[in-house]
Structures are given as C-alpha cells and as structure tokens.
Design an enzyme around this catalytic site. Structure first.
Site, PDB file in Angstrom:
ATOM      1  CE  LYS A 123      -3.877  -2.370   2.555  1.00 23.72           C
ATOM      2  NZ  LYS A 123      -4.597  -2.556   3.739  1.00 23.72           N
ATOM      3  CB  ILE A 124       3.201   2.745   2.141  1.00 18.29           C
ATOM      4  CG1 ILE A 124       2.038   3.308   2.658  1.00 18.29           C
ATOM      5  CG2 ILE A 124       4.144   3.794   2.015  1.00 18.29           C
ATOM      6  CD1 ILE A 124       0.912   4.548   2.099  1.00 18.29           C
TER       7      ILE A 124
END
Length: 351
Positions: A293-294
């Site tokens: 996600k990051i």
C-alpha cells in the site's frame, strides 16, 4: 576513529525568536520526538507540492468540523494542496450545517449530560450543538435527496458533487468544504455515507418514497481510476479509520488489475492512536509496506498528535512556505463525463 554513520546530524535547540510559523516548523524538524515529526510533515507535504504529476489524497476522520477545522480543509482544497478528499459522513454533515448558518458552541466535557439531553443540547467532547438545529439539517439533506434521480445509482463522489452544487446555488458559505470541492473540482468520497447524519437524512427521504441509491462499489471503482490515471500518489491522513484504508487499498486493487503499482509514493499521518493495539488508525506505514500500500522507499511521516493542534500549525506553515510554488503546481483535472475518468494535470485554476 571514523565518525559513526549514526552521528551525522546534530539536533539544534530552538531559540525563542521573532519568526514565522514556517520558520518555526523548520526549526522543529531539527529537534526530537513529535515536534520533529510535525516539522518533517510540513517539509514532506511541501515537497509533494513541488512534484510533477503527483495526486495528493487526504483521509479525514474525527470530529474535525465541529472542532473548528473545516476552513483549514477548505483552504487545502481551494489552493490544491490536496486533490482528492475521503471523509467520514459526519464531517461533511457538520460542514454543511455550518455552511448554512448552523453553529457549534464552546462547551465543556465536565457537564451533566442528562441535563444537556433535557435541554436538547448535544455534546461532542467539549463542543455543544443544538439537536433541533441538527434535525433541521437532516431534513434539508432529505429535501436535497428529493432532487436526485431515483432510477440510477450514484457514487458518493457524484452525490457530494451535486450536494456542493446545490449548496453553492443556495448561497452557502464559500469556505465550506463541500462547496469548495464543487467549485474547484476536487472529488469527495464518503465510503461510509450511511454512517452519519447524511445517511439519516437520506433514510428520511427514503421513507417518503424518495429512494437515493448510493453505490459503494462504484466508489471503489472511481477512486481506483484516479490512481490508474496518476503517475505518482501521495497520502495524508487525519486520523485513520475507513477513509485511511479506502485510500490505501487502491494500490492493492490496481495491482490485482495488473498495473505496475509500487504503493503510494509519500505518506503523512496525524493520529493519536498507537500501533500496539493492532488497529488501522495507529498502524505504521512500515506495516502498510508489507501489503504494497505504501512504497518501501516513500518518505513516511507519522505524527502522534491531536489533529486540532497539528492542522492549524501545518496549514499556516504551508501557506507561508509553499506559496511561491503553489501557483506553478500542476494539479490533476478530472473529467467524469464519460464511462471512464479522463484526467490531465494543469495549473491551479477554478473548474
């Protein structure tokens, strides 16, 4: 002996001086603890605003509008310091309430709540409001629901856009978040719309035979399309909750769709929740890296602070620091007219 690689940058004690807020946050970035993180968040956000073809998402939770933060969020929208807002329905309801003249009042947490109930006063920690006035805004939203088509689904983005247009035409406060988003073509997603007084208003409309269909899967598709059309993305979270994951999961969805996604390229969060309880609102960005996600190399700044302290400081620092290059920023422009989103980057201007 060679100097240790761990000892390259000394801290710098802050001197009391006549300086701007931007200069103060720059000084804080060379101190320690959450003061340093607050300063680093300003530096990272400012760096995002310098990036070419970067889309900035903000997730907004907590009772920020009742607590007096709504014009700060509107300022971010008006000046394209953010390009997409994902919010709780409650914040948008309270923004609508104030934009039409409703009030929240300075109160106290040390009060007899039974007495408040008898007097028709609602309490949000140390902020008071009048229940009957809230119900008036509920009824107003129900009335807005009656203006919508009842034979097609709306995403929450479409719903909030049309609500902003309706409020704008009614002469609502131009510093409203919802109105500002309409005027400046910044999408607002409310993935848990029913979990708010907006949901209450639409339920009242439903009981009157005016059924408004808000399609949450359409929401997921539309916000993913923004990511698909963006070269890079950055995220800023005020609190956590549903808006945080709604933005986070776009990277996972894009990956499942076969796109070469490496996670959001920048990440900032202001939160009072701690990681060790296992909840999303406090989980670290390093944990989000494990999900894709990051991005692993992304600048990641988490500030463990009350957002009502952070937002006034950060907004003023950015207004001073980022002013010279905000006019040069090319922000995303959205065209939702067709079956699929068309997006381009252009200099800041009204819709």
């Amino acid at each position: 002996m060679a100097k240790s690689k761990f000892l390259k940058r000394p801290t710098a004690p802050i001197e009391v001086a006549d300086r701007s807020i931007a200069e103060l946050t720059e000084a804080m970035a060379s101190t320690g603890f959450q003061g340093r993180k607050l300063g680093e968040s300003v530096e990272t956000w400012a760096h995002m605003l310098k990036e070419d073809e970067l889309t900035i998402f903000m997730g907004l939770t907590g009772a920020m509008c009742p607590a007096g933060m709504r014009k700060i969020i509107a300022y971010f929208i008006q000046n394209r310091m953010i390009d997409c807002l994902v919010s709780t329905g409650a914040n948008m309801f309270h923004d609508v309430h104030e934009s039409l003249g409703g009030k929240h009042y300075v109160g106290s947490h040390a009060v007899d709540d039974e007495t408040l109930f008898k007097e028709g006063v609602d309490r949000i920690y140390d902020v008071f409001a009048v229940e009957e006035q809230f119900r008036g805004t509920d009824r107003l939203i129900a009335g807005f629901g009656e203006t919508l088509e009842h034979d097609r689904p709306y995403s929450s983005r479409e719903f909030m856009f049309l609500l902003g247009k309706w409020l704008h035409e009614k002469g609502a406060d131009h510093d409203s978040i919802v109105v500002s988003a309409y005027v400046h073509n910044v999408p607002i997603f409310v993935p848990a719309l029913c979990d708010s007084s907006i949901g209450i208003g639409l339920m009242v409309a439903r009981r009157s035979g005016n059924v408004v269909n808000v399609d949450q899967m359409k929401d997921v598709d539309e916000i993913t399309q923004i990511v698909e059309n963006s070269k890079k993305t950055g995220v800023i979270y005020v609190g956590g909750g549903v808006p945080k994951n709604f933005i986070q999961q776009t990277e996972v969805i894009a990956s499942i769709l076969g796109l070469p996604i490496q996670g959001h390229s920048y990440a900032i969060q202001y939160t009072t929740d701690a990681p060790h309880w296992g909840g999303l609102s406090g989980c670290t960005f390093e944990e989000a890296v494990s999900w894709g996600k990051i991005a692993a190399v992304a600048p990641k700044v988490q500030v463990f602070v009350d957002a009502t302290i952070a937002l006034p400081i950060v907004s003023h620092a950015l207004a001073q620091k980022a002013g010279p290059y905000l006019k040069k920023r090319k922000a995303p422009r959205y065209d939702w007219a067709g079956d699929r989103l068309k997006m381009k980057y252009a200099l800041n201007s009204k819709r």
